[in-house]
Design an enzyme around this catalytic site. Sequence first.
Site, PDB file in Angstrom:
ATOM      1  N   ASP A 176       0.624  -1.114  -0.177  1.00  0.00           N
ATOM      2  CA  ASP A 176      -0.243   0.005  -0.325  1.00  0.00           C
ATOM      3  C   ASP A 176       0.865   1.247   0.238  1.00  0.00           C
ATOM      4  O   ASP A 176       1.513   1.732   1.457  1.00  0.00           O
ATOM      5  CB  ASP A 176      -1.296   0.188   1.565  1.00  0.00           C
ATOM      6  CG  ASP A 176      -1.404   1.204   0.583  1.00  0.00           C
ATOM      7  OD1 ASP A 176      -1.583   1.908   0.468  1.00  0.00           O
ATOM      8  OD2 ASP A 176      -2.537   1.315   1.819  1.00  0.00           O
ATOM      9  N   HIS A 177       1.592   1.461  -0.966  1.00  0.00           N
ATOM     10  CA  HIS A 177       2.576   2.363  -0.951  1.00  0.00           C
ATOM     11  C   HIS A 177       2.278   4.009  -0.791  1.00  0.00           C
ATOM     12  O   HIS A 177       3.185   4.829   0.231  1.00  0.00           O
ATOM     13  CB  HIS A 177       2.159   3.086  -2.759  1.00  0.00           C
ATOM     14  CG  HIS A 177       1.130   4.081  -3.476  1.00  0.00           C
ATOM     15  ND1 HIS A 177       0.675   3.599  -4.181  1.00  0.00           N
ATOM     16  CD2 HIS A 177       1.302   5.180  -3.436  1.00  0.00           C
ATOM     17  CE1 HIS A 177      -0.438   4.259  -3.959  1.00  0.00           C
ATOM     18  NE2 HIS A 177       0.178   5.399  -3.830  1.00  0.00           N
ATOM     19  N   HIS A 239      -6.030   2.690   1.573  1.00  0.00           N
ATOM     20  CA  HIS A 239      -5.411   3.853   2.407  1.00  0.00           C
ATOM     21  C   HIS A 239      -6.195   4.215   3.116  1.00  0.00           C
ATOM     22  O   HIS A 239      -5.342   4.735   4.582  1.00  0.00           O
ATOM     23  CB  HIS A 239      -5.315   4.404   0.761  1.00  0.00           C
ATOM     24  CG  HIS A 239      -4.434   4.919  -0.560  1.00  0.00           C
ATOM     25  ND1 HIS A 239      -3.427   3.342  -0.928  1.00  0.00           N
ATOM     26  CD2 HIS A 239      -4.518   4.806  -1.321  1.00  0.00           C
ATOM     27  CE1 HIS A 239      -3.292   2.895  -1.713  1.00  0.00           C
ATOM     28  NE2 HIS A 239      -4.316   3.739  -2.339  1.00  0.00           N
TER      29      HIS A 239
END
Length: 495
Positions: A176-177, A239
Amino acid sequence: MSSKVIVTIFGASGDLAKRKLYPSLFRLYKSGNLSEHFAVIGTARRPWSKAYFESIIVESIEGLAASQEEAWEFASHFYYQSHDVNDKEHYVELKKLQTELTEKYQTEGNKLFFLSMAPEFFGTIAKHLKSEHIVDGNGFERLIVEKPFGTSLKTASKLNSELVETFDEEQIFRIDHYLGKEMIQNIFAIRFANLIFDQVWNKDFIDNVQITFAESIGVEERGGYYDHSGALKDMIQNHALQLLSILAMDKPESFSKEAIRAEKIKVFQSLVQPSDEELKHNFVRGQYAAGIIDGRDYIAYRDEFNVDPESQTETFAAGTFFVDSERFIGVPFFFRTGKRMTEKGTRVNITFKKMPSIFGEEVAPNILTIYIQPTEGFSLKINGKEVGERFSLAQISYDYRTDATASGASPEPYEKLIFDVLNNDSTNFSHWDEVRASWALIDRIEEAWANNKSPLHSYASGTMGPQAAFDMLAKFNAKWQWEPDNWYRERDLLK
Ligand code: NAD
């Protein structure tokens, strides 16, 4: 940390690999986190040669290397194999190359697999990696998977069960960048290294928490993908809920991956499942209509390329989550995300409770704002006295932005995340328990929306979403605290 490793990238000709992965690997190489003992095998369908692949690598790191010589030296570590992930025979070839390079670069059997392609292929790849003994139990063996991890609890569970046939949970790193972003990590420092926040980070002092992921862009060329996904799945399932878990967690016993994970998982497991009534009133979906941003006209979502002209897909989602924990029971966590909003910005606003006033005028609440992107930093609003003979209150904002924002010194999320994987640090990745809990919640909202339990609102491009999202907060006696971020407007960084 072991910098001896063979990294195998599936999807090596793709957009993500070129834009993010190769530059990030180069930065790690440059900072000495990847030694001479590393090689990268790139696989994709195209019939590229090693020489051509190297030229792609050099191109992708343009401007980062000190010299052409350094760029080509780095690129020499890259090998290419034309590979159809569905063809078992191709894994036999891959195994040969893996063995050869393990010997050549003395990597002690350490392997990192990066699945940078459509998730429908993840299960097949994992299966063949095991059946063809590429995963052979020598050295460390870690798997990085790109988002999206499933499209519902059902598909995510299927995907997970396929992966765990080959890899243990400890070996799987779900990207999950956002978790690699500097300011998300800074939340740990803000919360747990400041007595003034640590002591008040609970339901007694915090009125509500607001998480906004605003984008000014539309769907761009992603219309085909996005129209089957929508804002809720694209941004909130992963996110927003990850961010919420870091904001709502209890203080971990230590700053270790085990301790942090344990606390995050507790939050996911304490997320309150909304009732049918709450599903109707506490969640809002919207779709952008035509509008104007910074003097430019923009078309409606339904007129975008590759989008169904009658699409019911939401480009905006807002809602209210609750966490059933001792610390935060009853405190609303508002979220919203949307495309074609007024400006780009990911922010958290912590609104503290109002104080009774002795001044004959209302006392504004303290607000802590955490700027996650594009600027990084935080601000704190406190009350002071307005300068002058008479006594009246004035809100004072203490603003801080990291210099790194301006200088570009913040590490790229992918650089940080690959570094973490090499260190076997899974803190900034999504654990299966977290993914499972988040899908269980999102599925319920999706289901209500699919059955038209609440309307799809329209909002003009260039606004902060439909009126219903403002009304939603009003029901909780709250209002969105978002204010335009002039910091980057003044620096002409508004892209
Ligand atoms: P892409 O379409 O640009 O690349 C896909 C890659 O997969 C190509 O290299 C292609 O050759 C390869 N491929 C497709 N079918 C194959 C097959 N049968 N056998 C072998 N190789 C095959 O995709 P992308 O934009 O690079 O995205 C990759 C992944 O990363 C996706 O899961 C995406 O959701 C995720 N992601 C991408 C971005 C981004 O910025 N591009 C951001 C976040 C997440």
